[in-house]
Scaffold this motif. Structure first.
Motif, PDB file in Angstrom:
ATOM      1  N   MET A 136       4.536  -8.364  -0.749  1.00  0.00           N
ATOM      2  CA  MET A 136       4.256  -9.120  -1.974  1.00  0.00           C
ATOM      3  C   MET A 136       5.509  -9.267  -2.827  1.00  0.00           C
ATOM      4  SD  MET A 136       0.690  -7.668  -3.514  1.00  0.00           S
ATOM      5  CE  MET A 136      -0.914  -8.094  -2.857  1.00  0.00           C
ATOM      6  N   ALA A 137       6.215  -8.160  -3.019  1.00  0.00           N
ATOM      7  CA  ALA A 137       7.390  -8.183  -3.885  1.00  0.00           C
ATOM      8  C   ALA A 137       8.467  -9.102  -3.333  1.00  0.00           C
ATOM      9  CB  ALA A 137       7.930  -6.765  -4.061  1.00  0.00           C
ATOM     10  N   SER A 250      15.764  -5.530 -14.670  1.00  0.00           N
ATOM     11  CA  SER A 250      17.005  -6.199 -15.076  1.00  0.00           C
ATOM     12  C   SER A 250      17.719  -6.822 -13.883  1.00  0.00           C
ATOM     13  CB  SER A 250      17.929  -5.218 -15.794  1.00  0.00           C
ATOM     14  OG  SER A 250      18.504  -4.283 -14.902  1.00  0.00           O
ATOM     15  N   PHE A 251      17.356  -6.392 -12.677  1.00  0.00           N
ATOM     16  CA  PHE A 251      17.946  -6.956 -11.459  1.00  0.00           C
ATOM     17  C   PHE A 251      16.937  -7.829 -10.701  1.00  0.00           C
ATOM     18  CE2 PHE A 251      20.353  -3.038 -12.258  1.00  0.00           C
ATOM     19  CZ  PHE A 251      21.633  -3.554 -12.335  1.00  0.00           C
ATOM     20  N   GLY A 252      15.891  -8.253 -11.387  1.00  0.00           N
ATOM     21  CA  GLY A 252      14.934  -9.178 -10.794  1.00  0.00           C
ATOM     22  C   GLY A 252      13.826  -8.549  -9.992  1.00  0.00           C
ATOM     23  N   GLY A 253      13.728  -7.219  -9.996  1.00  0.00           N
ATOM     24  CA  GLY A 253      12.760  -6.545  -9.146  1.00  0.00           C
ATOM     25  C   GLY A 253      11.423  -6.287  -9.796  1.00  0.00           C
ATOM     26  N   LEU A 254      10.405  -6.222  -8.962  1.00  0.00           N
ATOM     27  CA  LEU A 254       9.094  -5.762  -9.400  1.00  0.00           C
ATOM     28  C   LEU A 254       9.045  -4.235  -9.292  1.00  0.00           C
ATOM     29  CD1 LEU A 254       6.695  -8.327  -7.662  1.00  0.00           C
ATOM     30  CD2 LEU A 254       7.703  -8.432  -9.951  1.00  0.00           C
ATOM     31  N   CYS A 255       8.138  -3.617 -10.031  1.00  0.00           N
ATOM     32  CA  CYS A 255       8.028  -2.166 -10.056  1.00  0.00           C
ATOM     33  C   CYS A 255       6.713  -1.753  -9.406  1.00  0.00           C
ATOM     34  CB  CYS A 255       8.107  -1.656 -11.488  1.00  0.00           C
ATOM     35  SG  CYS A 255       9.672  -2.082 -12.285  1.00  0.00           S
ATOM     36  N   GLY A 273      -1.037   8.441 -12.314  1.00  0.00           N
ATOM     37  CA  GLY A 273       0.171   9.211 -12.554  1.00  0.00           C
ATOM     38  C   GLY A 273       1.200   8.473 -13.378  1.00  0.00           C
ATOM     39  N   PHE A 274       1.338   7.159 -13.172  1.00  0.00           N
ATOM     40  CA  PHE A 274       2.367   6.415 -13.914  1.00  0.00           C
ATOM     41  C   PHE A 274       2.093   6.430 -15.409  1.00  0.00           C
ATOM     42  CE2 PHE A 274      -0.649   3.052 -12.576  1.00  0.00           C
ATOM     43  CZ  PHE A 274      -0.939   2.455 -13.798  1.00  0.00           C
ATOM     44  N   GLU A 275       0.815   6.606 -15.796  1.00  0.00           N
ATOM     45  CA  GLU A 275       0.478   6.649 -17.216  1.00  0.00           C
ATOM     46  C   GLU A 275       1.062   7.892 -17.892  1.00  0.00           C
ATOM     47  OE1 GLU A 275      -3.746   4.407 -17.718  1.00  0.00           O
ATOM     48  OE2 GLU A 275      -3.806   6.234 -16.494  1.00  0.00           O
ATOM     49  N   THR A 276       1.271   8.964 -17.139  1.00  0.00           N
ATOM     50  CA  THR A 276       1.864  10.170 -17.716  1.00  0.00           C
ATOM     51  C   THR A 276       3.313   9.931 -18.119  1.00  0.00           C
ATOM     52  OG1 THR A 276       2.700  11.125 -15.628  1.00  0.00           O
ATOM     53  CG2 THR A 276       0.398  11.574 -16.202  1.00  0.00           C
ATOM     54  N   GLN A 277       3.911   8.867 -17.597  1.00  0.00           N
ATOM     55  CA  GLN A 277       5.297   8.521 -17.884  1.00  0.00           C
ATOM     56  C   GLN A 277       5.403   7.374 -18.889  1.00  0.00           C
ATOM     57  OE1 GLN A 277       8.641   9.203 -16.281  1.00  0.00           O
ATOM     58  NE2 GLN A 277       7.770  11.226 -15.925  1.00  0.00           N
ATOM     59  N   GLY A 278       4.278   6.881 -19.370  1.00  0.00           N
ATOM     60  CA  GLY A 278       4.310   5.771 -20.318  1.00  0.00           C
ATOM     61  C   GLY A 278       4.871   4.497 -19.724  1.00  0.00           C
ATOM     62  N   ALA A 279       4.681   4.313 -18.416  1.00  0.00           N
ATOM     63  CA  ALA A 279       5.257   3.163 -17.709  1.00  0.00           C
ATOM     64  C   ALA A 279       4.160   2.193 -17.289  1.00  0.00           C
ATOM     65  CB  ALA A 279       6.031   3.640 -16.484  1.00  0.00           C
ATOM     66  N   MET A 280       4.537   0.938 -17.105  1.00  0.00           N
ATOM     67  CA  MET A 280       3.593  -0.097 -16.663  1.00  0.00           C
ATOM     68  C   MET A 280       4.158  -0.802 -15.427  1.00  0.00           C
ATOM     69  SD  MET A 280       0.817  -1.801 -16.818  1.00  0.00           S
ATOM     70  CE  MET A 280       0.081  -1.515 -18.426  1.00  0.00           C
ATOM     71  N   PRO A 281       3.622  -0.508 -14.246  1.00  0.00           N
ATOM     72  CA  PRO A 281       4.109  -1.150 -13.025  1.00  0.00           C
ATOM     73  C   PRO A 281       3.580  -2.569 -12.873  1.00  0.00           C
ATOM     74  CG  PRO A 281       2.316   0.339 -12.520  1.00  0.00           C
ATOM     75  CD  PRO A 281       2.571   0.474 -14.001  1.00  0.00           C
ATOM     76  N   ASP A 282       4.145  -3.277 -11.895  1.00  0.00           N
ATOM     77  CA  ASP A 282       3.671  -4.614 -11.536  1.00  0.00           C
ATOM     78  C   ASP A 282       2.695  -4.566 -10.369  1.00  0.00           C
ATOM     79  OD1 ASP A 282       5.552  -6.130 -13.327  1.00  0.00           O
ATOM     80  OD2 ASP A 282       7.020  -5.115 -12.060  1.00  0.00           O
ATOM     81  N   ILE A 283       2.842  -3.543  -9.543  1.00  0.00           N
ATOM     82  CA  ILE A 283       1.985  -3.357  -8.363  1.00  0.00           C
ATOM     83  C   ILE A 283       1.683  -1.862  -8.259  1.00  0.00           C
ATOM     84  CG2 ILE A 283       1.787  -3.626  -5.860  1.00  0.00           C
ATOM     85  CD1 ILE A 283       3.935  -5.794  -5.971  1.00  0.00           C
ATOM     86  N   VAL A 284       0.447  -1.532  -7.919  1.00  0.00           N
ATOM     87  CA  VAL A 284       0.059  -0.136  -7.720  1.00  0.00           C
ATOM     88  C   VAL A 284      -0.552   0.003  -6.331  1.00  0.00           C
ATOM     89  CG1 VAL A 284      -1.342   1.784  -8.569  1.00  0.00           C
ATOM     90  CG2 VAL A 284      -0.409   0.118 -10.192  1.00  0.00           C
ATOM     91  N   THR A 285      -0.110   1.020  -5.592  1.00  0.00           N
ATOM     92  CA  THR A 285      -0.702   1.315  -4.289  1.00  0.00           C
ATOM     93  C   THR A 285      -1.471   2.616  -4.387  1.00  0.00           C
ATOM     94  OG1 THR A 285       1.265   2.496  -3.487  1.00  0.00           O
ATOM     95  CG2 THR A 285       1.154   0.126  -3.068  1.00  0.00           C
ATOM     96  N   GLU A 304      -0.802 -13.361 -10.954  1.00  0.00           N
ATOM     97  CA  GLU A 304       0.385 -14.175 -10.625  1.00  0.00           C
ATOM     98  C   GLU A 304       1.055 -13.676  -9.349  1.00  0.00           C
ATOM     99  OE1 GLU A 304      -0.811 -14.545 -14.703  1.00  0.00           O
ATOM    100  OE2 GLU A 304      -0.167 -12.745 -13.614  1.00  0.00           O
ATOM    101  N   ILE A 305       1.216 -12.369  -9.234  1.00  0.00           N
ATOM    102  CA  ILE A 305       1.873 -11.818  -8.042  1.00  0.00           C
ATOM    103  C   ILE A 305       0.959 -11.950  -6.833  1.00  0.00           C
ATOM    104  CG2 ILE A 305       2.799  -9.709  -7.002  1.00  0.00           C
ATOM    105  CD1 ILE A 305       3.625  -8.869  -9.885  1.00  0.00           C
ATOM    106  N   ALA A 306      -0.324 -11.681  -7.021  1.00  0.00           N
ATOM    107  CA  ALA A 306      -1.273 -11.761  -5.905  1.00  0.00           C
ATOM    108  C   ALA A 306      -1.319 -13.161  -5.303  1.00  0.00           C
ATOM    109  CB  ALA A 306      -2.666 -11.344  -6.374  1.00  0.00           C
ATOM    110  N   GLN A 307      -1.102 -14.175  -6.123  1.00  0.00           N
ATOM    111  CA  GLN A 307      -1.204 -15.565  -5.685  1.00  0.00           C
ATOM    112  C   GLN A 307      -0.229 -15.896  -4.566  1.00  0.00           C
ATOM    113  OE1 GLN A 307      -3.605 -17.643  -6.684  1.00  0.00           O
ATOM    114  NE2 GLN A 307      -2.857 -19.217  -5.263  1.00  0.00           N
ATOM    115  N   VAL A 308       0.873 -15.134  -4.474  1.00  0.00           N
ATOM    116  CA  VAL A 308       1.891 -15.450  -3.475  1.00  0.00           C
ATOM    117  C   VAL A 308       1.350 -15.300  -2.057  1.00  0.00           C
ATOM    118  CG1 VAL A 308       2.931 -13.141  -3.218  1.00  0.00           C
ATOM    119  CG2 VAL A 308       4.345 -15.176  -2.953  1.00  0.00           C
ATOM    120  N   LEU A 309       0.363 -14.415  -1.856  1.00  0.00           N
ATOM    121  CA  LEU A 309      -0.200 -14.248  -0.513  1.00  0.00           C
ATOM    122  C   LEU A 309      -0.981 -15.472  -0.071  1.00  0.00           C
ATOM    123  CD1 LEU A 309      -1.440 -10.534  -0.381  1.00  0.00           C
ATOM    124  CD2 LEU A 309       0.648 -11.512   0.580  1.00  0.00           C
TER     125      LEU A 309
END
Length: 444
Positions: A136-137, A250-255, A273-285, A304-309
């Motif tokens: 996806m990324a 900043s380098f164009g990547g998804l998280c 787990g990512f919530e313990t870091q105060g972070a917001m990803p673009d994709i979660v596995t 938006e990201i899912a649409q690419v498939l």
């Protein structure tokens, strides 16, 4: 000798082959790459709640949850009932037909996600979920390079093996095309310690260095476990993921957040787990605890990201299988109904305090770390040099089994005891676990 808490349950009589016969059959007919724990392999033939039984009926406390997979307890009656009913109704359709299970479960799972992480894609394993996330990324960004972390484990399939950063899990074949590994944010062994309030930011800066020195300057993704599991329960410094995600973007990547082990309330304070870091990803596995033992995993991302498939045909025969969906839905219900996230927080804190007390007694304990019921106890020969106590860890690991406790071990040097039990564990079980590990560390 430590005694397991009372448990009003009698295992079924076992009439199958002996452990020796099972081992002989495995050696003859099963892939020789699979391994077993312990010098003398044990046969586990039944499970109930937080306990396991061998062929003789002996009971063990499950301190590892089938490698962090059994989340709500072995053979939970509500989960079993849901799977049984679905098996009796229809057990396979694929997504080419409409079935309510996948639609209802996707809605319920998306409701547990923050932000715009609302689109679910179901697969069969964590490796497959991470494969799909990288696809996806790359398709969405039109970039190729990916940054992962040293000491990471993301699976064993060819592309997931590329993300993994332990030589012990990587075959000597071409596999790491476009994958680069940044510094492991380990406050215990790394250059920036727990006394450094800017450690998270300093470790995250290495992502930028990795991109600038090893890529064209553009990346498709940055992927990280929210807590490194196989690597020895490594917890990142506060704020690391938030800073790392900023670097990657900043380098164009998804998280991408790999929640295969840390998700579904196991950390106690948060559902993910990512919530313990105060972070917001673009994709979660996610995988493992999502289904309490059934082959189920998922990728969740934004519309938006899912649409690419949709630009090509993309299909998974068993993704959305009705039985897996029914079991996944039941797991979500049980986590909420039985307050298992809260239990993870409370019992995890109790165990952590107990391990710290053991560290006062046993100098072999170098660090106690983790969140909730995702804990690690790293053993070292010397606290000053931090030389890994690998042989001693293996000996303690064996002794725990002899005393009735099954746990894991991990880290690159195999010197960390991994404690990740079903989230239904009780305080009495914790007392037993602490007694066992105390005794196991004597004289190692």
């Amino acid at each position: 000798m430590p005694q397991l808490p009372p448990f009003d349950y009698t295992p079924m009589p076992y009439t199958g082959p002996s452990p020796e016969e099972i081992l002989a059959l495995r050696k003859q007919f099963v892939n020789p790459a699979i391994f077993h724990y312990y010098k003398k392999a044990i046969a586990i033939v039944e499970g109930k709640a937080q306990y396991l039984f061998d062929e003789t009926g002996r009971r063990y406390l499950d301190g590892f949850g089938g490698i962090v997979t059994v989340s709500v307890g072995h053979c939970h009656p509500e989960v079993l009932a849901a799977a049984t009913l679905q098996n009796e109704t229809i057990n396979h359709t694929t997504t080419i037909y409409l079935n309510p299970g996948i639609a209802l479960y996707a809605k319920e799972l998306a409701a547990k996600m923050p932000g715009n992480l609302k689109v679910c894609y179901f697969v069969n394993s964590g490796s497959e979920a991470n494969d799909l996330a990288i696809l996806m990324a790359r398709a969405y960004t039109q970039n190729y390079d990916v940054v992962a972390l040293r000491n990471a484990y993301h699976g064993g399939s060819p592309s997931a093996m590329a993300l993994t950063s332990h030589h012990t899990w990587k075959y000597n074949v071409p596999h790491s095309h476009g994958v680069h590994h940044a510094m492991m944010p380990d406050s215990y062994r790394g250059p920036f310690g727990m006394d450094d309030p800017d450690a998270g930011k300093k470790y995250a800066a290495d992502i930028g260095e990795t991109v600038r020195y090893a890529t064209s300057g553009k990346i498709a993704a940055f992927i990280a476990e929210s807590i490194q599991g196989v690597g020895g329960t490594v917890v990142f410094p506060d704020g690391y993921l938030k800073e790392a995600y900023a670097q990657a973007r900043s380098f164009g990547g998804l998280c991408i957040a790999d929640e295969v082990q840390a998700g579904f309330g196991r950390t106690g304070t948060h559902f993910w787990g990512f919530e313990t870091q105060g972070a917001m990803p673009d994709i979660v596995t996610m995988a493992k605890g999502i289904g309490n033992g059934c082959p189920l995993a998922a990728v969740i991302t934004t519309p938006e990201i899912a649409q690419v498939l949709a630009s090509r045909i993309h299909f998974n025969t068993f993704g959305g299988n009705p039985v897996s969906m029914a079991q996944g839905r039941a797991v979500l219900r049980v986590i909420e109904k039985e307050g298992l996230q809260k239990n993870s927080l409370e019992i995890g804190a109790y165990l952590t305090a107990g391990f710290h007390k053991l560290a006062e007694k046993h100098s072999i304990i170098g660090e106690v770390r983790g969140k909730g019921l995702m804990l690690g106890v790293e053993l070292v020969k010397d606290r000053a040099t931090k030389e890994p106590a690998s042989a001693e860890c293996a000996a303690a690991f064996e002794k725990c089994k002899d005393l009735g406790l099954l746990i894991g071990k991990g880290g690159l040097f195999g010197n960390t005891l991994r404690i990740k039990p079903p989230m239904c564990i009780h305080q009495a079980d914790s007392d037993f676990m602490l007694e066992v590990i105390d005794e196991a560390l004597e004289g190692v």
